[in-house]
Design an enzyme around this catalytic site. Structure first.
Site, PDB file in Angstrom:
ATOM      1  CD  GLU A  85      53.398  50.689  51.280  1.00  0.00           C
ATOM      2  OE1 GLU A  85      54.234  51.532  50.930  1.00  0.00           O
ATOM      3  OE2 GLU A  85      53.400  49.517  50.876  1.00  0.00           O
ATOM      4  CE  LYS A 273      57.229  52.055  47.943  1.00  0.00           C
ATOM      5  NZ  LYS A 273      56.146  51.534  48.769  1.00  0.00           N
ATOM      6  CG  ASP A 289      67.992  64.414  55.405  1.00  0.00           C
ATOM      7  OD1 ASP A 289      67.135  64.004  54.614  1.00  0.00           O
ATOM      8  OD2 ASP A 289      68.768  65.353  55.138  1.00  0.00           O
ATOM      9  CG  HIS A 386      49.998  45.234  49.943  1.00  0.00           C
ATOM     10  ND1 HIS A 386      50.523  46.104  49.035  1.00  0.00           N
ATOM     11  CD2 HIS A 386      50.988  44.971  50.816  1.00  0.00           C
ATOM     12  CE1 HIS A 386      51.784  46.336  49.342  1.00  0.00           C
ATOM     13  NE2 HIS A 386      52.090  45.652  50.406  1.00  0.00           N
TER      14      HIS A 386
HETATM   15  C1  MEV Z   1      55.248  47.864  48.459  1.00  0.00           C
HETATM   16  O1  MEV Z   1      55.268  49.072  49.153  1.00  0.00           O
HETATM   17  C2  MEV Z   1      56.597  47.193  48.498  1.00  0.00           C
HETATM   18  C3  MEV Z   1      56.714  45.925  47.656  1.00  0.00           C
HETATM   19  O2  MEV Z   1      56.322  46.190  46.311  1.00  0.00           O
HETATM   20  C4  MEV Z   1      58.168  45.510  47.732  1.00  0.00           C
HETATM   21  C5  MEV Z   1      58.538  44.371  46.818  1.00  0.00           C
HETATM   22  O3  MEV Z   1      57.891  44.182  45.768  1.00  0.00           O
HETATM   23  O4  MEV Z   1      59.529  43.679  47.161  1.00  0.00           O
HETATM   24  C6  MEV Z   1      55.807  44.847  48.189  1.00  0.00           C
END
Ligand code: MEV
Length: 433
Positions: A85, A273, A289, A386
């Site tokens: 990413e 996530k 792992d 991003h």
């Molecule tokens: C993207 O990989 C992760 C985010 O969506 C985490 C979040 O929203 O806190 C930017």
């Protein structure tokens, strides 16, 4: 339909590739070339990779990157991270730099106990089973001595074994629930070997062994007693930077954002996530792992009965506090850690930490990632950073030259990045040239 094949694993690599081309591709086009391109020229290294998994055809590369400037318990680290990413490493590095002059991250291991279970059926009354368990318990320990000797020398081993009655949930269902200390090993093989021996001892010594039916013996990846905590804190005023004009408003919105992930599971999953973006990247880089860590972390996030944020934030006496508590069953010996040349290098870069130190470093990477994500979300918005990172991926897809990339990066400093806009920009460049 593809005709089923038996003995596929016995074919040599070329035969496997040829079978694949014949059965899974409409044309031979470039399959062999691509597979060979990612194979390593060093035959010894490739053989090592081939032996990690059955039916290996080539290697699947991911970027191996580093995030510098992490100050953890007053020691500076450059953290190795493996991720596809685009924005993850940049976010980690920014968060590390942000906290560097504010005392850095503090981390401590709270517990390191792991769990394994022998699931079995017993057709009889619980009291008799319990009496038998109490008699057999010392033998359960002594029968695994050949497995535990080395681990005991390092200070680990089987800590306790309990009999659990779950007859009210599934008829005649019971467990041996054992706790383990696996020191610097993740310990899956050690735990599973002990459990399989427990099951033999349990069944083999019962006078009517047909009454005990072993269903399975396996470690649990839910490790709520293998916990590490990492935190940062500073005076509210210290939060000020280019994107944080009003630190008090920032701190309040930051706390709200974390609290939203405490009460709303749609947000909590995305929030966590983001944390796992950092954690997984270190877990993979160090040959650990990541599936075990992922499932354990998400189960822990649900320990209250609702899925919640793994991080917490609050402001008290003008101090901003932000922390994570997460289960991390990691190893710095065994598994691939020393075998995979890059995992080995990653550990060396971290000065060969023990498992406890690696837990701290990994939790910090998760906390840093969450800090960076929330900071962007509540200030500039996430797409700003991003899409800037993603721009390169788009340009590569369009096979942009270095010169075109340079022009595009310059142009999109002040223009919105989107597939269409990038496409139009590159086409314009090409028609004008
Ligand atoms: C993207 O990989 C992760 C985010 O969506 C985490 C979040 O929203 O806190 C930017």
């Amino acid at each position: 339909m593809i005709k089923p094949i038996s003995g596929f694993s016995k074919l040599n690599k070329l035969e496997k590739i040829e079978w694949l081309i014949k059965n899974s591709f409409s044309s031979n086009n470039n399959v062999k070339n691509i597979l060979q391109q990612y194979s390593n020229d060093d035959a010894k290294l490739q053989k090592l990779h081939d032996e990690f998994a059955e039916n290996t055809l080539t290697n699947f590369y991911l970027p191996f990157a580093v995030a510098p400037n992490f100050l953890i318990n007053n020691k500076q680290y450059t953290i190795p991270m493996v991720t596809e990413e685009s924005s993850v490493i940049a976010a980690a590095s920014k968060a590390a730099k942000f906290w560097l002059d504010k005392g850095g991250f503090k981390a401590k291991v709270i517990s390191t106990t792991k769990i394994g279970q022998v699931h079995f059926i017993y057709k009889g009354d619980f009291q008799t089973l319990n009496e038998y368990f109490e008699i057999i318990k010392p033998k359960l320990f002594s029968d695994v001595i050949s497995l535990t000797t080395n681990m005991s020398k390092r200070g680990g081993g089987v800590k306790d074994i309990q009999l659990v009655n779950l007859n009210d949930q599934i008829e005649n269902y019971f467990q041996l629930k054992a706790t383990f200390d696996t020191q610097d090993a993740m310990g899956a093989n050690f735990i599973n070997s002990c459990l399989e021996q427990f099951s033999k001892t349990l069944k083999g010594n019962y006078e009517d062994s047909s009454r005990i039916e072993i269903i399975m013996s396996i470690l649990s990846n839910y490790v709520p007693d293998c916990i590490v905590k990492a935190e940062v804190s500073c005076n509210i005023e210290e939060l000020k930077d280019r994107s944080i004009i009003n630190p008090m408003v920032f701190a309040e919105n930051f706390v709200r954002a974390v609290n939203i992930a405490q009460v709303d599971k749609y947000r909590a999953v995305t929030h966590n996530k983001g944390i796992m973006n950092g954690i997984d990247a270190v877990v993979i880089a160090t040959g650990n792992d990541f599936r075990a860590v992922e499932s354990g972390a998400h189960a822990y996030a649900s320990k209250s009965g609702s899925y919640r944020s793994l991080t917490r934030a609050y402001v008290k006496n003008n101090i901003f506090n932000f922390s994570i508590e997460v289960p991390l069953a990691l190893g710095t010996v065994g598994g691939l850690t020393k075998l995979h040349p890059l995992a080995n290098l990653a550990l060396e870069m971290l000065e060969n930490p023990n498992a406890r130190d690696l837990m701290k470093i990994t939790a910090v990477a998760g906390l840093a990632q969450n800090f960076a994500a929330i900071k962007s979300l509540i200030t500039t918005g996430i797409q700003h950073g991003h899409m800037k990172m993603h721009l390169i991926n788009m340009l590569n897809k369009l096979e942009a030259s270095d010169k075109e990339k340079e022009k595009a990066i310059n142009h999109f400093k002040t223009n919105t990045v989107s597939h269409l806009n990038v496409d139009v920009f590159i086409n314009k460049l090409r028609t004008n040239d």
